[in-house]
Structure formats: structure tokens, C-alpha cells
Design a protein around this motif. Structure first.
Motif, short mmCIF file in Angstrom:
data_model
loop_
_atom_site.label_atom_id
_atom_site.label_comp_id
_atom_site.label_asym_id
_atom_site.label_seq_id
_atom_site.Cartn_x
_atom_site.Cartn_y
_atom_site.Cartn_z
N LEU A 30 3.48 29.22 -18.25
CA LEU A 30 3.80 30.37 -19.11
C LEU A 30 5.06 30.14 -19.94
O LEU A 30 5.11 30.52 -21.12
CB LEU A 30 3.95 31.62 -18.25
CG LEU A 30 2.68 32.08 -17.52
CD1 LEU A 30 2.96 33.28 -16.63
CD2 LEU A 30 1.55 32.39 -18.51
N THR A 31 6.07 29.50 -19.35
CA THR A 31 7.28 29.22 -20.15
C THR A 31 6.99 28.18 -21.23
O THR A 31 7.58 28.23 -22.31
CB THR A 31 8.43 28.72 -19.26
OG1 THR A 31 8.00 27.59 -18.49
CG2 THR A 31 8.91 29.82 -18.33
N SER A 32 6.07 27.26 -20.95
CA SER A 32 5.71 26.27 -21.98
C SER A 32 4.99 26.92 -23.16
O SER A 32 4.98 26.38 -24.26
CB SER A 32 4.83 25.16 -21.38
OG SER A 32 3.53 25.65 -21.06
N HIS A 33 4.41 28.10 -22.92
CA HIS A 33 3.79 28.87 -24.01
C HIS A 33 4.80 29.77 -24.71
O HIS A 33 4.44 30.53 -25.61
CB HIS A 33 2.64 29.73 -23.46
CG HIS A 33 1.37 28.98 -23.22
ND1 HIS A 33 0.53 28.57 -24.24
CD2 HIS A 33 0.79 28.55 -22.07
CE1 HIS A 33 -0.52 27.94 -23.73
NE2 HIS A 33 -0.38 27.91 -22.41
N GLY A 34 6.06 29.74 -24.28
CA GLY A 34 7.10 30.53 -24.92
C GLY A 34 7.27 31.92 -24.37
O GLY A 34 8.04 32.72 -24.91
N LEU A 35 6.61 32.24 -23.26
CA LEU A 35 6.73 33.58 -22.67
C LEU A 35 8.04 33.70 -21.89
O LEU A 35 8.53 32.73 -21.32
CB LEU A 35 5.56 33.85 -21.73
CG LEU A 35 4.27 34.43 -22.36
CD1 LEU A 35 3.68 33.46 -23.38
CD2 LEU A 35 3.24 34.75 -21.27
N GLN A 36 8.58 34.92 -21.89
CA GLN A 36 9.77 35.23 -21.09
C GLN A 36 9.30 35.65 -19.69
O GLN A 36 8.62 36.66 -19.54
CB GLN A 36 10.57 36.36 -21.75
CG GLN A 36 11.18 35.96 -23.08
CD GLN A 36 12.23 34.87 -22.92
OE1 GLN A 36 13.16 34.99 -22.13
NE2 GLN A 36 12.07 33.79 -23.67
N VAL A 37 9.69 34.85 -18.70
CA VAL A 37 9.12 34.99 -17.36
C VAL A 37 10.23 35.24 -16.34
O VAL A 37 11.29 34.62 -16.39
CB VAL A 37 8.34 33.71 -16.96
CG1 VAL A 37 7.76 33.84 -15.56
CG2 VAL A 37 7.24 33.41 -17.97
#
Length: 585
Positions: A30-37
């Protein structure tokens, strides 16, 4: 990796509950997709290298590697004659640990049973509340499932098929292989697909003898397929390649991080993106729900140390707490819209629980190796894996599904065969002479996923944080016990055929839970009436809720689950990120 203060007032794109294989992978993707996790872990971040100390000699440890006097580790007999919760009855011990916690190197990794009770039927539940969870101590065997598993119902009529085929997950197995590293040898078996392997470890003399003998029987022994990087990973500064040193046979992990663990393999690189916030000591007690939409709105958690309550919000909630804890959390998350627990309109949450049956095995001695110079076999991440051979081309008359064996031979820090009795110089010489000649293996078999094997919440017993405990209604069935009899018989036959002197044959079935391979409880499927999740591990009932650990498994197979958990999770999180960008969640 230093934790920074987490902002609990912002709404994150996603909250991930649990930091083991599934939680770490969700954070990475998810972080590799740019999401704030936001990643929540119930335990603390341990100085893991100081815990494991795999280069430490037993005589340098004040307890010779055993537990300190104030701690007690449950034995097989105690699991058998006592009923859970297992804390009462051991008042002299400050800390009560599961059977896997019998070492000084693991005492801070596994939970205190007294603080984390459970009830119901006997079960050897192994839990690790710390950053990385059980990946800090996993056995490293990294196997793929095949359509023999995904479409098992088509072969024997039992249970349900998965809503996916091998072709759906194969590209994600490849991604996990390349990102995390795996060692092994290609065998071209349809029922045990090959990975993209790095340099394999070598079989030793007794293992080669067994391999050659098995080949004549049409059975396959291959090098242990370990989730270990032997060639190194240029894209990860936190991992080191395996260079064959250390006491890998201890019940413990790898303090140079050649073997995969979630923190160095997934979480630290995800934090380097700037998109991941980490909050440890966060015991999640409920997934909150928007009263207007019925969708997940965030989570409520208790600080492990201060006992204070917190609430944090997100657009998507990802449950990755490990199968049994994930089922417990879904059942705890009751609301007006979800009176039977979150994502449980089917009534299947907690049901269809399955794992692997263990115990039967054999120990032998290769007489031609007695008295030969000792070899260095301690630094190998594993010995061998003997692949499934039952219910492939032919149908066994007594049971369905199959089993495999894990085993090894050679010289290790603690010599094999030391159950021989004696003392003095002659005894020591006998141990030295025989230690490299011993060879052994134990079986792992598929436990069928049955609706009547389930967990629910105990109405009275609570844990240290006041959260209702899990209650087990779970026993091995007739199919498992008939399989165990066959495991014992075939193990002895194969060692005899290899010319080994039989030292011991075990037919004892270990307590339910001994394999540590938890699966089921929120299975995936196409029908919302008989399953909890769809093929992307997305709740049928709550579209912004995903359960990405072993909960989603439809059956257990006989292969170890960790590599499949991470591959499925990667696939689901790719789908999640795409759906979130489209505004569908």
C-alpha cells in the motif's frame, strides 16, 4: 528504526492491524502505491538481535539457553492433561509460555499465557506480540500451493474450491520470491510448483542416501525451500545474505536477517517511503463502523502500557492479526448494523478453522557414517522436504488429502541421538562417534476445514486488557487420525528402504495447534452465504474491510502457508489500491 509520534487525529487511507507476514506485506504494497498507512502492533518493538543471539554458545548463556527460573513453558503432557486457560496452576512462575517459548532466546517474543488466556478445547496456541509477530521465529519453509489445493473439491468432493486458481496467484508468488528471496531446487512437480530460487543449500550424505532411495519409489525429496536470501538482495539494505553460520535449529529467528522477517523485509523499507506510520503497543479491541453507511470507519485500541483508550480513523481497514486473533476481532466488532460481529452475515466467521496435524515421524541412523569426521550442518536454514505422495494419481482407501515430511541429518551444536544414557569419557566418545549419523523427519498433514471446528468468544473470561477471550471448539477428526497412522507406517518403510537403522518411530499425535499454522475462520468464496470474503480478501458485507492473513484460506493444504499468505495479500492490496483510487471503497 526509530518510531516517531503517530498522529491519531488524521484520517489515514488505510489502517493495518498486525505486523507479521500479512500486515508487513500490506504495509509494503500500500505504501508503494502512495497510500498513507497506519500500522498497529499489539506488542512492542524488540531489539531482536539482542534477543536471538544465534552465535551464542550454550555455555555463555546463564541458563544454557533455557528459560529463567521465573518462567515456565508448557509441555506436551501439560497441554494433554490440563484444560485452557493454561495460566492457573503455575502460580510459582511469573511468566507462563507456550511450548515454543521454552528458550531464553524467545522469552520476550511469545506472549505470557496468564495475560492472554483462552478457553474451550485443548489447543497449543502460539502467539508472538511484538513487531514482526511470528515471522521473528518462523520455521522458514516457503512453499507454494497448486490447483491440487485450490481445486481440491474437484478431486475428492470434500469442502469447497477456492474462488481462484494457481494462475491467478502465480505472478504474485513470483513477486514475493524476488522481493524477499527464497532458496531451493526446481523439481517440476504439478502439485508443488517451483519458485524463482536463489542458490540452494546442499544435502548431506544421509539425506542424499534417502533421496536416492525415495526416487526408486517414485517419491521426491528436495532441499528445504527456505524463505532465505542466499545471494543477497540489492534492493534491501536491512537484509543480509545467508552465509551458513549460527544455530539455525534453535526455536528462533535469524539475527542477521538472511531469513525473512517482516520488520527488515517489509516494514522498514515501507517506512523509508515516508508513507507509513507505526504505532506499537496498540491492542485493537474493535473495528468501528459508520452508523450511517455500515462501513468500517477505523479502530479502537488500548495502549498496552498505559491502558488508555484511543480511536483512529481510516478510509479502509485491513485485518492482518493472524487467523485466530483476526476472527476474535471480527466477532468483537458488534454494532447495530452487524449484531453477530463484523462481516458475519453468513455466520461463518470463526468457522472452518483448519491447520496441520503433526507428531508422527521417524529417527534413524546411517550406519556407514558412524565414526566419520563431523560436518558443519548447523548453519543451514533447513535440511530437506519430502513432498506429498498420497492422493495424487491414486486414491487412498482410508483418507483424503495428503501430507509431507520435514527432516534433516548431520552434525549440529546439540548432537542428535543424545537420548542415549551414560556418563564419562566412554559415553562422550559414543556421542561424538554417532552424532553425524542420525537422520530424522516428521510429518505435516492437512486438517480438513469443517464448519463444526470453530472459535467464538468466551462470555466470562477476559484478557489483561478486559477484552473477551477466544473459546475453542476444535478437535482433529477421523480423517486426520487415519492419515496420522499412515504417516507413521510410511516413515518407517522409507527409512528401512534407505538402509537406515531405526532408532525411534513415533505415532503420537501432537496437541491441536502444534503446527502454528492457523487457517480458515473467514474463508474466501463466491457465495456470500457460505463465505466471508471474496477472492481479493474483501468482506462481502463491508466493502472497505479486508482480511489478508490465513483467515481467508478455504483449506489448509499440507504445505506451509506463509508464502501463500503474503502472495495473496500482495494481490489483494494491489486490487485495494486500485479500487480506492477509483472511489469504489
Amino acid at each position: 528504526m526509530v518510531e516517531s509520534e503517530v498522529n491519531l487525529t488524521k484520517t489515514y487511507d488505510a489502517i493495518v492491524i498486525g505486523s507479521g507476514a500479512a500486515g508487513g506485506m500490506a504495509a509494503h504494497v500500500l505504501t508503494s502505491h502512495g497510500l498513507q498507512v497506519l500500522l498497529l502492533e499489539a506488542g512492542k518493538k524488540l531489539p531482536i538481535e539482542k534477543e536471538l543471539r544465534s552465535m551464542e554458545w550454550p555455555y555463555d548463556n546463564p541458563y544454557r539457553g533455557q528459560l529463567p527460573p521465573d518462567s515456565h513453558s508448557l509441555s506436551f503432557n501439560e497441554y494433554t492433561i490440563r484444560n485452557p486457560p493454561y495460566g492457573p496452576g503455575f502460580e510459582k512462575a511469573k511468566h507462563v509460555k507456550s511450548y515454543i517459548g521454552s528458550s531464553d532466546y524467545l522469552k520476550n517474543i511469545v506472549v505470557n499465557e496468564r495475560e492472554n488466556p483462552f478457553t474451550g478445547t485443548n489447543y497449543a496456541w502460539v502467539r508472538a506480540r511484538c513487531l514482526g509477530g511470528k515471522t521473528n521465529i518462523w520455521g522458514r519453509l516457503a512453499l507454494r500451493l497448486s490447483d491440487y489445493d485450490f481445486k481440491a473439491k474437484d478431486r475428492d468432493g470434500f469442502g469447497e474450491n477456492w474462488p481462484i486458481s494457481y494462475s491467478d496467484i502465480a505472478p504474485y508468488y513470483d513477486k514475493v520470491d524476488l522481493y524477499l528471496g527464497i532458496t531451493g531446487v526446481k523439481e517440476n512437480l504439478p502439485y508443488l510448483p517451483d519458485s524463482i530460487f536463489q542458490r540452494p543449500t546442499k544435502l548431506n550424505c544421509a539425506e542424499v542416501t534417502l533421496k536416492d532411495s525415495l526416487a526408486k519409489m517414485g517419491r521426491v525429496l528436495t532441499q528445504y525451500r527456505a524463505g532465505v536470501t542466499t545471494d543477497g538482495l540489492k534492493h534491501n539494505k536491512y537484509r543480509s545474505r545467508c552465509y551458513g553460520r549460527g544455530a539455525c535449529e534453535r526455536k528462533g529467528g535469524c539475527d542477521i536477517h538472511a531469513a525473512f522477517d517482516s520488520p527488515t523485509g517489509l516494514i522498514y523499507p515501507a517506512m523509508d517511503t515516508g508513507n507509513l506510520a507505526l504505532r506499537t503497543n496498540a491492542v485493537v479491541r474493535e473495528i468501528t463502523v459508520d452508523p450511517q453507511t455500515g462501513k468500517a470507519s477505523g479502530v479502537r485500541f488500548i495502549d498496552n502500557q498505559t491502558m488508555k483508550d484511543y480511536v483512529v480513523h481510516a478510509k479502509v481497514v485491513i485485518v492482518a492479526a493472524s487467523t485466530l486473533e483476526s476472527a476474535r476481532l471480527l466477532l468483537l466488532s458488534k454494532s447495530r448494523q452487524h449484531p453477530n460481529g463484523l462481516a458475519n452475515s453468513s455466520g461463518h466467521v470463526g468457522h472452518n478453522f483448519c491447520e496441520h496435524i503433526m507428531g508422527p515421524g521417524v529417527a534413524g541412523r546411517a550406519k556407514n557414517l558412524v565414526g566419520k569426521p563431523s560436518t558443519l550442518d548447523d548453519g543451514r536454514p533447513g535440511g530437506f522436504y519430502l513432498t506429498r505422495f498420497r492422493n495424487l494419481a491414486e486414491k487412498h482407501p482410508k483418507f483424503i488429502r495428503g501430507y509431507g515430511f520435514e527432516g534433516g541429518s548431520g552434525s549440529t551444536m546439540f548432537p542428535r541421538g543424545t537420548d542415549a544414557h551414560g556418563f564419562g569419557a566412554a559415553f562422550k566418545e559414543e556421542v561424538r562417534k554417532n552424532q553425524g549419523a542420525f537422520v530424522g523427519m516428521g510429518a505435516f498433514g492437512e486438517v480438513l476445514a469443517r464448519y463444526e471446528n470453530y472459535v467464538d468468544l468466551d462470555p466470562f473470561v477476559k484478557d489483561k486488557w478486559g477484552i473477551p477471550a477466544l473459546r475453542f471448539h476444535y478437535k482433529f477428526g477421523d480423517n486426520e487420525h487415519r492419515m496420522a497412522e499412515d504417516m507413521k507406517e510410511t516413515a518407517q518403510e522409507m527409512f528401512e528402504a534407505a538402509g537406515f537403522e531405526i532408532v525411534n518411530v513415533s505415532g503420537r499425535v501432537l496437541t491441536e495447534g502444534w503446527s502454528i499454522h492457523e487457517m480458515g475462520t473467514a474463508r474466501m468464496g463466491s457465495d456470500p452465504k457460505t463465505s466471508v470474503l471474496n477472492q481479493f480478501q474483501q468482506s462481502h458485507d463491508v466493502k472497505n474491510l479486508f482480511v489478508v492473513d490465513g483467515s481467508a484460506f478455504v483449506n489448509a493444504s499440507c504445505q506451509n502457508p506463509t508464502w501463500t499468505i503474503m502472495s495473496l495479500c500482495w494481490r489483494s492490496c494491489d486490487y485495494l489500491a486500485d479500487e480506492l483510487k477509483k472511489g469504489n471503497l
